[in-house]
Every structure is written in structure tokens, then in C-alpha cells.
Design a protein around this motif. Structure first.
Motif, PDB file in Angstrom:
ATOM      1  N   TYR A 124      -3.924  21.415  -8.804  1.00  0.00           N
ATOM      2  CA  TYR A 124      -3.880  20.608  -7.761  1.00  0.00           C
ATOM      3  C   TYR A 124      -2.641  19.731  -7.799  1.00  0.00           C
ATOM      4  CZ  TYR A 124      -5.126  16.654  -4.718  1.00  0.00           C
ATOM      5  OH  TYR A 124      -5.213  15.974  -3.619  1.00  0.00           O
ATOM      6  N   ALA A 125      -2.038  19.742  -6.536  1.00  0.00           N
ATOM      7  CA  ALA A 125      -0.880  19.000  -6.296  1.00  0.00           C
ATOM      8  C   ALA A 125      -1.022  17.938  -5.134  1.00  0.00           C
ATOM      9  CB  ALA A 125       0.232  19.760  -6.033  1.00  0.00           C
ATOM     10  N   PRO A 126      -0.544  16.825  -4.953  1.00  0.00           N
ATOM     11  CA  PRO A 126       0.415  16.324  -6.002  1.00  0.00           C
ATOM     12  C   PRO A 126      -0.489  15.619  -7.214  1.00  0.00           C
ATOM     13  CG  PRO A 126      -0.142  14.467  -4.356  1.00  0.00           C
ATOM     14  CD  PRO A 126      -0.853  15.955  -3.930  1.00  0.00           C
ATOM     15  N   LYS A 127       0.530  15.825  -8.300  1.00  0.00           N
ATOM     16  CA  LYS A 127       0.114  15.291  -9.657  1.00  0.00           C
ATOM     17  C   LYS A 127      -0.395  13.838  -9.450  1.00  0.00           C
ATOM     18  CE  LYS A 127       0.931  15.701 -14.536  1.00  0.00           C
ATOM     19  NZ  LYS A 127       1.882  16.154 -15.480  1.00  0.00           N
ATOM     20  N   THR A 128       0.928  12.813  -8.837  1.00  0.00           N
ATOM     21  CA  THR A 128       0.907  11.402  -8.849  1.00  0.00           C
ATOM     22  C   THR A 128       1.382  11.296  -7.461  1.00  0.00           C
ATOM     23  OG1 THR A 128       3.006  11.397  -9.805  1.00  0.00           O
ATOM     24  CG2 THR A 128       1.222  11.063 -11.485  1.00  0.00           C
ATOM     25  N   VAL A 129       0.847   9.899  -6.883  1.00  0.00           N
ATOM     26  CA  VAL A 129       1.471   9.471  -5.673  1.00  0.00           C
ATOM     27  C   VAL A 129       1.784   8.125  -6.034  1.00  0.00           C
ATOM     28  CG1 VAL A 129       0.826   9.105  -3.414  1.00  0.00           C
ATOM     29  CG2 VAL A 129       0.007  11.029  -4.393  1.00  0.00           C
ATOM     30  N   ARG A 130       3.129   7.707  -5.446  1.00  0.00           N
ATOM     31  CA  ARG A 130       3.445   6.470  -5.570  1.00  0.00           C
ATOM     32  C   ARG A 130       3.050   5.522  -4.511  1.00  0.00           C
ATOM     33  NH1 ARG A 130       9.690   4.643  -6.608  1.00  0.00           N
ATOM     34  NH2 ARG A 130       9.455   2.419  -6.903  1.00  0.00           N
ATOM     35  N   LEU A 131       2.273   4.435  -4.722  1.00  0.00           N
ATOM     36  CA  LEU A 131       1.546   3.368  -3.656  1.00  0.00           C
ATOM     37  C   LEU A 131       2.246   2.433  -3.700  1.00  0.00           C
ATOM     38  CD1 LEU A 131      -2.127   4.162  -4.312  1.00  0.00           C
ATOM     39  CD2 LEU A 131      -0.651   5.187  -2.750  1.00  0.00           C
ATOM     40  N   PHE A 132       2.724   1.695  -2.488  1.00  0.00           N
ATOM     41  CA  PHE A 132       3.513   0.650  -2.111  1.00  0.00           C
ATOM     42  C   PHE A 132       2.695  -0.477  -1.437  1.00  0.00           C
ATOM     43  CE2 PHE A 132       6.286   4.169  -2.203  1.00  0.00           C
ATOM     44  CZ  PHE A 132       6.983   3.839  -3.144  1.00  0.00           C
ATOM     45  N   GLY A 133       3.013  -1.802  -1.916  1.00  0.00           N
ATOM     46  CA  GLY A 133       2.093  -2.635  -1.389  1.00  0.00           C
ATOM     47  C   GLY A 133       1.744  -3.874  -2.326  1.00  0.00           C
ATOM     48  N   ASP A 134       1.417  -5.005  -1.889  1.00  0.00           N
ATOM     49  CA  ASP A 134       0.409  -5.860  -2.971  1.00  0.00           C
ATOM     50  C   ASP A 134      -0.750  -5.468  -3.172  1.00  0.00           C
ATOM     51  OD1 ASP A 134       2.807  -7.468  -2.542  1.00  0.00           O
ATOM     52  OD2 ASP A 134       2.028  -8.432  -0.874  1.00  0.00           O
ATOM     53  N   TRP A 135      -1.145  -5.451  -4.517  1.00  0.00           N
ATOM     54  CA  TRP A 135      -2.415  -5.336  -5.006  1.00  0.00           C
ATOM     55  C   TRP A 135      -3.146  -6.483  -5.289  1.00  0.00           C
ATOM     56  CZ3 TRP A 135      -5.693  -1.504  -5.441  1.00  0.00           C
ATOM     57  CH2 TRP A 135      -6.449  -1.527  -6.243  1.00  0.00           C
ATOM     58  N   PRO A 136      -4.476  -6.497  -4.986  1.00  0.00           N
ATOM     59  CA  PRO A 136      -5.292  -5.408  -4.182  1.00  0.00           C
ATOM     60  C   PRO A 136      -4.793  -5.692  -2.826  1.00  0.00           C
ATOM     61  CG  PRO A 136      -6.400  -7.368  -4.921  1.00  0.00           C
ATOM     62  CD  PRO A 136      -5.156  -7.689  -5.339  1.00  0.00           C
ATOM     63  N   SER A 137      -5.020  -4.594  -1.857  1.00  0.00           N
ATOM     64  CA  SER A 137      -4.918  -4.716  -0.480  1.00  0.00           C
ATOM     65  C   SER A 137      -5.800  -3.515   0.150  1.00  0.00           C
ATOM     66  CB  SER A 137      -3.564  -4.504  -0.020  1.00  0.00           C
ATOM     67  OG  SER A 137      -3.012  -3.136  -0.308  1.00  0.00           O
ATOM     68  N   ASP A 138      -6.185  -3.947   1.219  1.00  0.00           N
ATOM     69  CA  ASP A 138      -6.951  -3.050   2.002  1.00  0.00           C
ATOM     70  C   ASP A 138      -5.988  -1.547   2.360  1.00  0.00           C
ATOM     71  OD1 ASP A 138      -9.134  -4.767   2.211  1.00  0.00           O
ATOM     72  OD2 ASP A 138      -8.499  -5.471   4.130  1.00  0.00           O
ATOM     73  N   GLU A 139      -4.812  -1.989   2.723  1.00  0.00           N
ATOM     74  CA  GLU A 139      -3.875  -0.917   2.788  1.00  0.00           C
ATOM     75  C   GLU A 139      -3.837   0.347   1.552  1.00  0.00           C
ATOM     76  OE1 GLU A 139       0.625  -0.138   3.453  1.00  0.00           O
ATOM     77  OE2 GLU A 139      -0.110  -1.881   4.476  1.00  0.00           O
ATOM     78  N   ILE A 140      -3.693  -0.129   0.460  1.00  0.00           N
ATOM     79  CA  ILE A 140      -3.590   0.649  -0.530  1.00  0.00           C
ATOM     80  C   ILE A 140      -4.941   1.419  -1.093  1.00  0.00           C
ATOM     81  CG2 ILE A 140      -3.399   0.577  -3.239  1.00  0.00           C
ATOM     82  CD1 ILE A 140      -1.218  -1.621  -2.878  1.00  0.00           C
ATOM     83  N   ALA A 141      -6.073   0.610  -0.658  1.00  0.00           N
ATOM     84  CA  ALA A 141      -7.242   1.057  -0.791  1.00  0.00           C
ATOM     85  C   ALA A 141      -7.761   2.343  -0.031  1.00  0.00           C
ATOM     86  CB  ALA A 141      -8.662  -0.055  -0.816  1.00  0.00           C
ATOM     87  N   ALA A 142      -7.274   2.129   1.203  1.00  0.00           N
ATOM     88  CA  ALA A 142      -7.328   3.054   2.197  1.00  0.00           C
ATOM     89  C   ALA A 142      -6.605   4.189   1.955  1.00  0.00           C
ATOM     90  CB  ALA A 142      -7.196   2.406   3.751  1.00  0.00           C
ATOM     91  N   ARG A 143      -5.575   4.213   1.453  1.00  0.00           N
ATOM     92  CA  ARG A 143      -4.463   5.276   0.993  1.00  0.00           C
ATOM     93  C   ARG A 143      -5.206   5.935  -0.106  1.00  0.00           C
ATOM     94  NH1 ARG A 143      -2.004   9.369   2.023  1.00  0.00           N
ATOM     95  NH2 ARG A 143      -0.046   9.929   0.922  1.00  0.00           N
ATOM     96  N   CYS A 144      -5.801   5.332  -1.035  1.00  0.00           N
ATOM     97  CA  CYS A 144      -6.419   6.008  -2.337  1.00  0.00           C
ATOM     98  C   CYS A 144      -7.550   6.689  -1.704  1.00  0.00           C
ATOM     99  CB  CYS A 144      -6.823   4.930  -3.164  1.00  0.00           C
ATOM    100  SG  CYS A 144      -5.439   4.041  -4.099  1.00  0.00           S
ATOM    101  N   ALA A 145      -8.381   6.078  -0.596  1.00  0.00           N
ATOM    102  CA  ALA A 145      -9.710   6.878  -0.135  1.00  0.00           C
ATOM    103  C   ALA A 145      -9.162   8.378   0.556  1.00  0.00           C
ATOM    104  CB  ALA A 145     -10.309   5.871   0.716  1.00  0.00           C
ATOM    105  N   VAL A 146      -8.135   8.051   1.079  1.00  0.00           N
ATOM    106  CA  VAL A 146      -7.726   9.316   1.638  1.00  0.00           C
ATOM    107  C   VAL A 146      -7.218  10.321   0.651  1.00  0.00           C
ATOM    108  CG1 VAL A 146      -5.623  10.379   3.006  1.00  0.00           C
ATOM    109  CG2 VAL A 146      -6.904   8.231   3.896  1.00  0.00           C
TER     110      VAL A 146
END
Length: 143
Positions: free
Chosen positions: A5-27
Motif C-alpha cells: 500500500y502507498a503512500p506509506k506516510t502522509v504529512r498533514l498540516f494545520g493546527d491539531w486538533p482541527s476539523d480539517e486534519i480530521a477530514a483529511r485523515c478520514a479521506v
């Protein structure tokens, strides 16, 4: 990861916790589950012909020129692509005219300042230029 499976890791940006990061993680999680079920993940689920669709294609297409850039440049593009999509992602490329772009620039100048607005316009130009490479008629006209 061992199964390929790829990508092995994904760099996420923004302040944690945030709805934006949670949405990206869900995708990302749903893409992983699609892959695990034997299907190719639908990395571009946006409506075809919209600005969001073109932006996602620019970011995810393996032949996109974004992948030839340094990591910092890709991060820069992604930041401003997110701003483009937030403001006008649902706009159909065939319907976008110069006055729309001027209005967006004015909005970005008010919220991001002159340099941020300039970066948004430059990113929009790069994305539309990529659409021209795909011979998308709407992009050719918008360019």
C-alpha cells in the motif's frame, strides 16, 4: 505496508486538533480501505469539470508537474490549492471568467494580504496550465 500500500506516510498540516486534519485523515483512511478491498482508490472524487477536480488532479496525477518540484514547493502549492478549493472549488471551469478571478483576488487580498493573494493567483495559473496540458477545453479558454 508490507502488502504494497502507498503512500506509506502522509504529512498533514494545520493546527491539531482541527476539523480539517480530521477530514483529511478520514479521506486517507477510506482510500486505504478501498485499496485493501481490492479496488483502486478514487483519489479525485470531485465533480469532473470543477476547479476542485482540476486541483485534485494537479495534486494526485502521477504525471503532474507538481511531482517534479521540491517538497517545500509542493507544500506551498498544496496550501494555496486548499484556499482555491475552499473559495471556488465547486465552480465549473467553463463558467469561470476573468471577473470571477478578480473578485477572488480581492477577497484573498482582504484575508491573506497582497502576497497571499498573489500566491493564490499564481497557483491558479499553474493549475489551469496543467489543465491545458490535459487539453481540457475549459482550461484552454480560461488560460
Amino acid at each position: 505496508m508490507k502488502a504494497g500500500y502507498a503512500p506509506k506516510t502522509v504529512r498533514l498540516f494545520g493546527d491539531w486538533p482541527s476539523d480539517e486534519i480530521a477530514a483529511r485523515c478520514a479521506v486517507l483512511h477510506s482510500e486505504m480501505l478501498e485499496w485493501a478491498a481490492g479496488r483502486m482508490p478514487a483519489r479525485n472524487a470531485a465533480e469532473i469539470g470543477t476547479l476542485e477536480w482540476l486541483c485534485r488532479a494537479f495534486e494526485t496525477d502521477p504525471d503532474s508537474p507538481i511531482h517534479e518540484r521540491r517538497q517545500d514547493t509542493r507544500i506551498f502549492y498544496s496550501r494555496y490549492i486548499r484556499i482555491l478549493v475552499d473559495l471556488a472549488g465547486d465552480a465549473h471551469l467553463r463558467d469561470i471568467v476573468g471577473r470571477d478571478v478578480r473578485r477572488w483576488h480581492k477577497t484573498w487580498t482582504e484575508t491573506l494580504g497582497q502576497r497571499g493573494a498573489y500566491a493564490c493567483i499564481q497557483t491558479l495559473r499553474r493549475v489551469v496550465s496543467y489543465g491545458c496540458e490535459l487539453r481540457d477545453r475549459s482550461c484552454l479558454e480560461l488560460a
